[in-house]
Write a protein that holds these residues in place. Structure first.
Motif, mmCIF file in Angstrom:
data_model
loop_
_atom_site.group_PDB
_atom_site.id
_atom_site.type_symbol
_atom_site.label_atom_id
_atom_site.label_comp_id
_atom_site.label_asym_id
_atom_site.label_seq_id
_atom_site.Cartn_x
_atom_site.Cartn_y
_atom_site.Cartn_z
ATOM 1 N N ASP A 187 34.933 42.116 37.610
ATOM 2 C CA ASP A 187 34.069 41.155 36.920
ATOM 3 C C ASP A 187 34.583 40.882 35.513
ATOM 4 O O ASP A 187 34.507 39.746 35.018
ATOM 5 C CB ASP A 187 32.634 41.679 36.850
ATOM 6 N N GLU A 188 35.096 41.934 34.844
ATOM 7 C CA GLU A 188 35.646 41.755 33.496
ATOM 8 C C GLU A 188 36.836 40.802 33.513
ATOM 9 O O GLU A 188 36.965 39.925 32.654
ATOM 10 C CB GLU A 188 36.083 43.119 32.929
ATOM 11 N N ILE A 189 37.700 40.955 34.523
ATOM 12 C CA ILE A 189 38.862 40.068 34.635
ATOM 13 C C ILE A 189 38.430 38.645 34.927
ATOM 14 O O ILE A 189 38.945 37.676 34.345
ATOM 15 C CB ILE A 189 39.819 40.587 35.726
ATOM 16 N N ALA A 190 37.450 38.490 35.833
ATOM 17 C CA ALA A 190 36.956 37.149 36.173
ATOM 18 C C ALA A 190 36.360 36.461 34.950
ATOM 19 O O ALA A 190 36.606 35.266 34.709
ATOM 20 C CB ALA A 190 35.928 37.243 37.290
ATOM 21 N N ALA A 191 35.588 37.205 34.149
ATOM 22 C CA ALA A 191 34.990 36.635 32.946
ATOM 23 C C ALA A 191 36.061 36.260 31.928
ATOM 24 O O ALA A 191 35.984 35.209 31.277
ATOM 25 C CB ALA A 191 34.000 37.626 32.338
ATOM 26 N N ARG A 192 37.079 37.126 31.806
ATOM 27 C CA ARG A 192 38.167 36.850 30.867
ATOM 28 C C ARG A 192 38.942 35.607 31.277
ATOM 29 O O ARG A 192 39.278 34.755 30.448
ATOM 30 C CB ARG A 192 39.099 38.062 30.811
ATOM 31 N N ASP A 193 39.216 35.474 32.587
ATOM 32 C CA ASP A 193 39.931 34.297 33.074
ATOM 33 C C ASP A 193 39.121 33.029 32.844
ATOM 34 O O ASP A 193 39.676 31.971 32.506
ATOM 35 C CB ASP A 193 40.246 34.452 34.567
ATOM 36 N N THR A 194 37.785 33.127 33.017
ATOM 37 C CA THR A 194 36.922 31.968 32.784
ATOM 38 C C THR A 194 36.955 31.556 31.324
ATOM 39 O O THR A 194 37.055 30.368 30.991
ATOM 40 C CB THR A 194 35.474 32.289 33.201
ATOM 41 N N ASP A 195 36.899 32.550 30.419
ATOM 42 C CA ASP A 195 36.951 32.255 28.984
ATOM 43 C C ASP A 195 38.273 31.599 28.601
ATOM 44 O O ASP A 195 38.311 30.676 27.782
ATOM 45 C CB ASP A 195 36.755 33.539 28.176
ATOM 46 N N GLU A 196 39.373 32.088 29.203
ATOM 47 C CA GLU A 196 40.687 31.519 28.881
ATOM 48 C C GLU A 196 40.792 30.073 29.352
ATOM 49 O O GLU A 196 41.404 29.233 28.691
ATOM 50 C CB GLU A 196 41.784 32.374 29.514
#
Length: 288
Positions: free
Chosen positions: A272-281
């Protein structure tokens, strides 16, 4: 694999002079925690999500890290040796933390029980312990142990535990296929086995009973709480006044338990942390 020394020699994973153990201090952009607990990595198996774990290790730092058992899967490696370069990378990252001054406490579990004979020793600045007492920033005392000590199946029917391990391995193969397809479709990681486990009544009852037994034993030992792994189910709950923490695993859920500098505890779900980070990027405006 008759002895731990043979395993270490064959795997060539603890080369303390390797140049990858030296290098610059961690990136200041990393998240910092007082303490990190991870367990059930199962290095030496195809089910290990080493890619997500490496991303986690490259993104966080702590004063103390507990490795709460089943870090290396000796059961699986007795049957077939499997050790890709990514699993070396995980070991090197952990040892590099120890060299930088992070306190690393390794509590072997049932799958890496071959290391229990070294309890009380330090290996490459990694402390090997059977269990530990951790004091949080706000003064609570937590018992830290793997948890297989309280697994009735492990204690009374070891053959059944190995049979269950075979079934679990089959589920992991299917899980890799499912996530391979999801990756091809651009979808984030999702745990089939975790989903199935929460849908099966007997599995839910076993997990609940395990948590209650562990918390009860911690209460008898006079501590405020307990941190364990073993059942691959991350959880924070209070049971009869005892705080129960399970840091999960890096096969199904890809989770870690962390302590903030004020003593607050949190479970990180790294997919979930990676998914959120990718969304922010993706939301960030392109550079001019």
């Amino acid at each position: 694999m008759d002895a731990p020394q043979d395993f270490l020699k064959d795997a060539a994973i603890f080369n303390l002079t390797d140049k990858r153990l030296s290098g610059p201090e961690p990136d200041c952009r990393r998240k910092r925690y007082r303490t990190i607990w991870v367990s059930d990595i199962h290095l030496g198996t195809k089910g290990c999500n080493s890619e997500l774990l490496i991303d986690f290790l490259d993104s966080v730092d702590s004063e103390t890290m507990y490795l709460v058992g089943d870090i290396i899967d000796g059961w699986r490696m007795k049957k077939k040796f499997y050790w890709p370069p990514e699993h070396n990378d995980v070991i090197w990252r952990v040892l590099k933390r120890a060299r930088r001054g992070t306190r690393i406490v390794y509590i072997p579990g049932n799958h890496d029980e071959m290391f229990r004979q070294f309890t009380g020793l330090n290996f490459g600045k990694v402390e090997i312990r059977r269990k530990a007492i951790h004091e949080t920033a706000d003064g609570r005392r937590l018992l830290v142990l793997h948890g297989d000590e309280f697994d009735a199946i492990m204690l009374s029917h070891r053959w059944l535990a190995h049979l269950g391990d075979m079934a679990y391995t089959a589920m992991m193969v299917l899980n890799r296929w499912v996530n391979g397809i999801r990756g091809w479709l651009g979808r984030p990681y999702w745990s089939l086995s975790k989903h199935a486990k929460h849908r099966v009544k007997n599995a839910v009852e076993f997990i609940s009973k395990f948590e209650e037994i562990v918390a009860e034993e911690a209460g008898r030992r006079g501590v405020d709480g307990v941190v364990c792994g073993h059942i691959h189910t991350a959880e924070i709950r209070t049971i009869e006044g005892v705080e129960y923490y399970n840091d999960g695993d890096w096969v199904e859920g890809c989770t870690a338990l962390v302590e903030h500098f004020d003593g607050r505890m949190e479970i990180l779900h790294w997919a979930d942390e990676i998914a959120a980070r990718d969304t922010d990027e993706r939301r960030m405006p392109a550079a001019a």
